[in-house]
Design a protein around this motif. Sequence first.
Motif, mmCIF file in Angstrom:
data_model
loop_
_atom_site.group_PDB
_atom_site.id
_atom_site.type_symbol
_atom_site.label_atom_id
_atom_site.label_comp_id
_atom_site.label_asym_id
_atom_site.label_seq_id
_atom_site.Cartn_x
_atom_site.Cartn_y
_atom_site.Cartn_z
ATOM 1 N N HIS A 6 7.014 -12.279 -14.227
ATOM 2 C CA HIS A 6 7.955 -11.156 -14.447
ATOM 3 C C HIS A 6 9.484 -11.770 -14.145
ATOM 4 O O HIS A 6 10.387 -11.648 -15.025
ATOM 5 C CB HIS A 6 7.885 -9.942 -13.486
ATOM 6 N N THR A 7 9.961 -12.412 -13.150
ATOM 7 C CA THR A 7 11.062 -13.169 -12.778
ATOM 8 C C THR A 7 11.536 -14.216 -13.986
ATOM 9 O O THR A 7 12.814 -14.011 -14.291
ATOM 10 C CB THR A 7 11.300 -13.845 -11.457
ATOM 11 N N ALA A 8 10.772 -14.683 -14.360
ATOM 12 C CA ALA A 8 10.986 -15.956 -15.329
ATOM 13 C C ALA A 8 11.320 -15.179 -16.938
ATOM 14 O O ALA A 8 12.049 -15.602 -17.531
ATOM 15 C CB ALA A 8 9.809 -16.849 -15.577
ATOM 16 N N ALA A 9 10.245 -14.069 -17.044
ATOM 17 C CA ALA A 9 10.656 -13.321 -18.379
ATOM 18 C C ALA A 9 11.754 -12.679 -18.113
ATOM 19 O O ALA A 9 12.327 -12.618 -19.310
ATOM 20 C CB ALA A 9 9.342 -12.449 -18.483
ATOM 21 N N ASP A 10 12.210 -12.038 -17.161
ATOM 22 C CA ASP A 10 13.491 -11.539 -17.093
ATOM 23 C C ASP A 10 14.916 -12.455 -17.399
ATOM 24 O O ASP A 10 15.488 -12.123 -17.978
ATOM 25 C CB ASP A 10 13.627 -10.406 -15.751
ATOM 26 N N ALA A 11 14.587 -13.605 -16.612
ATOM 27 C CA ALA A 11 15.771 -14.618 -16.975
ATOM 28 C C ALA A 11 15.576 -14.959 -18.256
ATOM 29 O O ALA A 11 16.823 -15.300 -18.702
ATOM 30 C CB ALA A 11 15.353 -15.826 -15.949
ATOM 31 N N SER A 12 14.573 -15.312 -18.919
ATOM 32 C CA SER A 12 14.678 -15.693 -20.337
ATOM 33 C C SER A 12 14.944 -14.687 -21.247
ATOM 34 O O SER A 12 15.907 -14.976 -22.031
ATOM 35 C CB SER A 12 13.084 -16.244 -20.813
ATOM 36 N N ARG A 13 14.960 -13.499 -20.875
ATOM 37 C CA ARG A 13 15.341 -12.306 -21.759
ATOM 38 C C ARG A 13 16.748 -11.887 -21.641
ATOM 39 O O ARG A 13 17.629 -11.870 -22.387
ATOM 40 C CB ARG A 13 14.593 -10.792 -21.146
ATOM 41 N N ALA A 14 17.186 -12.425 -20.400
ATOM 42 C CA ALA A 14 18.668 -12.202 -20.148
ATOM 43 C C ALA A 14 19.558 -13.261 -20.919
ATOM 44 O O ALA A 14 20.818 -13.166 -21.366
ATOM 45 C CB ALA A 14 19.221 -12.327 -18.618
ATOM 46 N N ASP A 18 18.924 -11.203 -27.745
ATOM 47 C CA ASP A 18 19.310 -10.973 -28.914
ATOM 48 C C ASP A 18 20.087 -12.141 -29.467
ATOM 49 O O ASP A 18 20.497 -13.039 -28.919
ATOM 50 C CB ASP A 18 20.001 -9.542 -29.211
ATOM 51 N N SER A 19 20.475 -11.871 -30.643
ATOM 52 C CA SER A 19 21.263 -12.949 -31.555
ATOM 53 C C SER A 19 22.361 -13.399 -30.908
ATOM 54 O O SER A 19 23.021 -14.548 -30.911
ATOM 55 C CB SER A 19 21.374 -12.604 -32.996
ATOM 56 N N ASP A 20 23.325 -12.195 -30.357
ATOM 57 C CA ASP A 20 24.523 -12.438 -29.832
ATOM 58 C C ASP A 20 24.287 -13.229 -28.567
ATOM 59 O O ASP A 20 25.070 -14.215 -28.270
ATOM 60 C CB ASP A 20 25.180 -11.131 -29.562
ATOM 61 N N THR A 21 23.429 -12.772 -27.563
ATOM 62 C CA THR A 21 23.349 -13.581 -26.446
ATOM 63 C C THR A 21 22.828 -14.998 -26.574
ATOM 64 O O THR A 21 23.241 -15.909 -25.972
ATOM 65 C CB THR A 21 22.410 -12.694 -25.304
ATOM 66 N N GLN A 23 23.452 -16.922 -29.319
ATOM 67 C CA GLN A 23 24.591 -17.640 -29.811
ATOM 68 C C GLN A 23 25.368 -17.850 -28.677
ATOM 69 O O GLN A 23 25.967 -19.180 -28.729
ATOM 70 C CB GLN A 23 25.363 -16.904 -31.005
ATOM 71 N N GLN A 24 25.632 -17.095 -27.777
ATOM 72 C CA GLN A 24 26.819 -17.121 -26.888
ATOM 73 C C GLN A 24 26.190 -18.086 -25.740
ATOM 74 O O GLN A 24 26.909 -19.192 -25.058
ATOM 75 C CB GLN A 24 26.961 -15.796 -26.104
ATOM 76 N N ASN A 25 24.923 -18.370 -25.232
ATOM 77 C CA ASN A 25 24.425 -19.150 -24.264
ATOM 78 C C ASN A 25 24.078 -20.382 -24.620
ATOM 79 O O ASN A 25 24.187 -21.288 -23.793
ATOM 80 C CB ASN A 25 23.338 -18.366 -23.513
ATOM 81 N N TYR A 26 23.493 -20.571 -26.053
ATOM 82 C CA TYR A 26 23.247 -21.968 -26.472
ATOM 83 C C TYR A 26 23.736 -22.507 -28.161
ATOM 84 O O TYR A 26 24.222 -23.589 -27.824
ATOM 85 C CB TYR A 26 21.692 -21.699 -26.630
ATOM 86 N N VAL A 27 23.789 -21.706 -28.934
ATOM 87 C CA VAL A 27 24.372 -22.212 -30.296
ATOM 88 C C VAL A 27 25.599 -22.529 -30.364
ATOM 89 O O VAL A 27 25.946 -23.777 -30.425
ATOM 90 C CB VAL A 27 23.912 -21.175 -31.355
ATOM 91 N N THR A 28 26.658 -21.561 -29.672
ATOM 92 C CA THR A 28 28.057 -21.927 -29.503
ATOM 93 C C THR A 28 28.401 -23.138 -28.707
ATOM 94 O O THR A 28 28.981 -24.057 -29.197
ATOM 95 C CB THR A 28 28.746 -20.816 -29.378
ATOM 96 N N PRO A 29 28.054 -23.266 -27.516
ATOM 97 C CA PRO A 29 28.168 -24.376 -26.512
ATOM 98 C C PRO A 29 27.572 -25.671 -26.767
ATOM 99 O O PRO A 29 27.933 -26.572 -26.845
ATOM 100 C CB PRO A 29 27.617 -23.921 -25.144
ATOM 101 N N HIS A 568 17.683 1.422 -31.643
ATOM 102 C CA HIS A 568 18.176 0.760 -30.206
ATOM 103 C C HIS A 568 16.962 0.704 -29.406
ATOM 104 O O HIS A 568 16.171 1.634 -29.178
ATOM 105 C CB HIS A 568 19.352 1.585 -29.833
ATOM 106 N N ALA A 569 16.794 -0.461 -28.465
ATOM 107 C CA ALA A 569 16.126 -0.624 -27.502
ATOM 108 C C ALA A 569 16.493 0.321 -26.064
ATOM 109 O O ALA A 569 17.880 0.240 -25.949
ATOM 110 C CB ALA A 569 15.699 -1.946 -26.806
ATOM 111 N N CYS A 570 15.921 1.217 -25.567
ATOM 112 C CA CYS A 570 16.528 2.256 -24.523
ATOM 113 C C CYS A 570 16.805 1.395 -23.403
ATOM 114 O O CYS A 570 16.076 0.259 -22.877
ATOM 115 C CB CYS A 570 15.673 3.249 -24.353
#
Length: 618
Positions: A6-14, A18-21, A23-29, A568-570
């Motif tokens: 669960h901890t690894a899944a939450d970290a990966s999801r963070a 979505d596409s914005d995160t 892009q922000q965390n991997y694509v752009t840098p 939207h995901a709640c």
Amino acid sequence: MEQRAHTAADASRAKTSDSDTLQQNYVTPGLAGQQISTVDNSHTFTPNIACQKTATMLEVLVQPSGTGDLGRVTIARDTDLDGTVDTTSNLPGPVSGICANGVVSCQPGSWNGCSFYRWDVDAAKALKLTSVDMPKLAGCYCINNSCGTNLAWGNMASVLRDLGGGMIGALTTADPRYGVAEAVIDGPAVRYVGAQSTACSSDPALPQTAYRSNPTAISGDAAAAAASNSVFQMVLASSAAVGKAQEIRSCTIERQVTVASATYDDIVSASGSLLGVSSCGNGCRLYRIGGTGNCNDPPATFTLQFTASKPHRIVSARIVDLQTADWLQARVNGTPVASAGKRPWLTNALPAGDCGVGDNYSAYPNYDFTGVLKQGSASVDARIRATGSHKSGYLEIEVQVDTSCETSEQLINLCAGYASDANCHLLSENVDGVDTFRNGVGTGLTPLPQTRLFGNDVCTVSLSRDFFLRTRQYRCEVDTGSMPEPDLSRGAYIINHSTETLLADRTRQSDGSYATSTRTFSLPDRGSVPACEPVCKTRAPKANNDAAIDGVVGAKQNVPTGYDTFFHACTSDNQCPAGPGEEIISACGCLDDFPEAVVMMQTVRLAGADLVCTGSVQ
């Protein structure tokens, strides 16, 4: 273990939810050469996957006018990615509508006198607008006052994204070396951060992009690469790969059509006692047989033999006319069928009555012997009994045949063997130029019935059929070695005899016999999971400013406004994160809008079925 998962899944999801995160965390840098951290943030590293980077690859600045059009559009580019703007240009006219791959320019404030332009790149890799027909543009919508007020200012972010996206699409298509790392919207301007990432080459014609124009070349290149790859060859020679192989086998189902014409003499011929032959029309001949006789001798017999080479083309064969001075009898294959004289003469015996009197007698029996002639042959006799100065007589036979064009067709099915073979599966099918099956999947396309001309300049026939040629490819599995099939009986026994609490097994002994066993086992608690991911449904008002060939959609409707629908995901506290101006339609829960989706897809399908082809190539 479950907690760690669960901890690894939450970290990966963070990091990648979505596409914005993402892009922000991997694509752009990654494209910009900045630091990237691992999923758990325990390590950081600086990638170097771009040969060149720039802060601003493209910048687009717009200025809406009082009519709602974009009165001024300024484009600035850094063509060599050295950090310096190289070119600046302005569009020559107002922008009244925006498309995914172009723009629409009309009379300011209206949707009249519109011109349509597609984004292209010239030989010098500079952006340009090419005049095209509207069907060559996609996703067009109106932004000036003819379809609403304040549309450009009120939707500036989406207007800039769509306008700049069309430009970026044209640039990256022309030069696939370059990619976009980030798009930044600042008021009425959008800036694109670019990088050269596909290959460190000065030539935009990269080998990696050659397959786009020639997809079939990848098969040969892949085979060449595999042949020289030691790892691939090792796997190919392994026990898992030996023994079975697949072959691509091609075949056809062809409709063969033969067109033939026939002359009269090709259909029927006549030989024997002929007094003459004349034409009685197209495909019709009149035969005359007869001669002289003597009352003191047996009746003179004059025979005409007919031979039918193409019996099915015979239309009719009839004895139409008998003329004699005394007695005349007509016989078909030796059987009397008609006569002319004082009295009927329909026996093989002599006629009862005077002979040599010299009166003239006629008969028009119209006797039909078509069925006899269609058997292949027929003989017609003229028997005459006469004497003195009146010894002659004759009969006439009319034969009509069909000399028109004749067609014969047959289906030559060379695919029947593959279709009935359980080891062969249909890979592709082309029916009269239409791909109905591709890569093992039906395309949904069905060819229209075809009409084709067959024959030559003498005999031409037009035929309409569902198809004339099917070209197929089958993928067939064949044995190529002596490797035995793997024994899966033990696994099948375990699956068929085990339960959730009892594990059954069967092993083979050294003497060839089998030993069975059972033992208890239990699965760890798998925990409980929600029935679904809670989502909510919202909508926001939207001007119906989509544009088509007939004009703006809103102008054809009673209400020129509509809605955009969002899901939207709640949040974790079961709240709906509705955006600005959005109205909640369905609160958080396990929503099922599949019926609505089916209706939408069916509507699009039926609309497509109602479309008709234009009279010219589009």
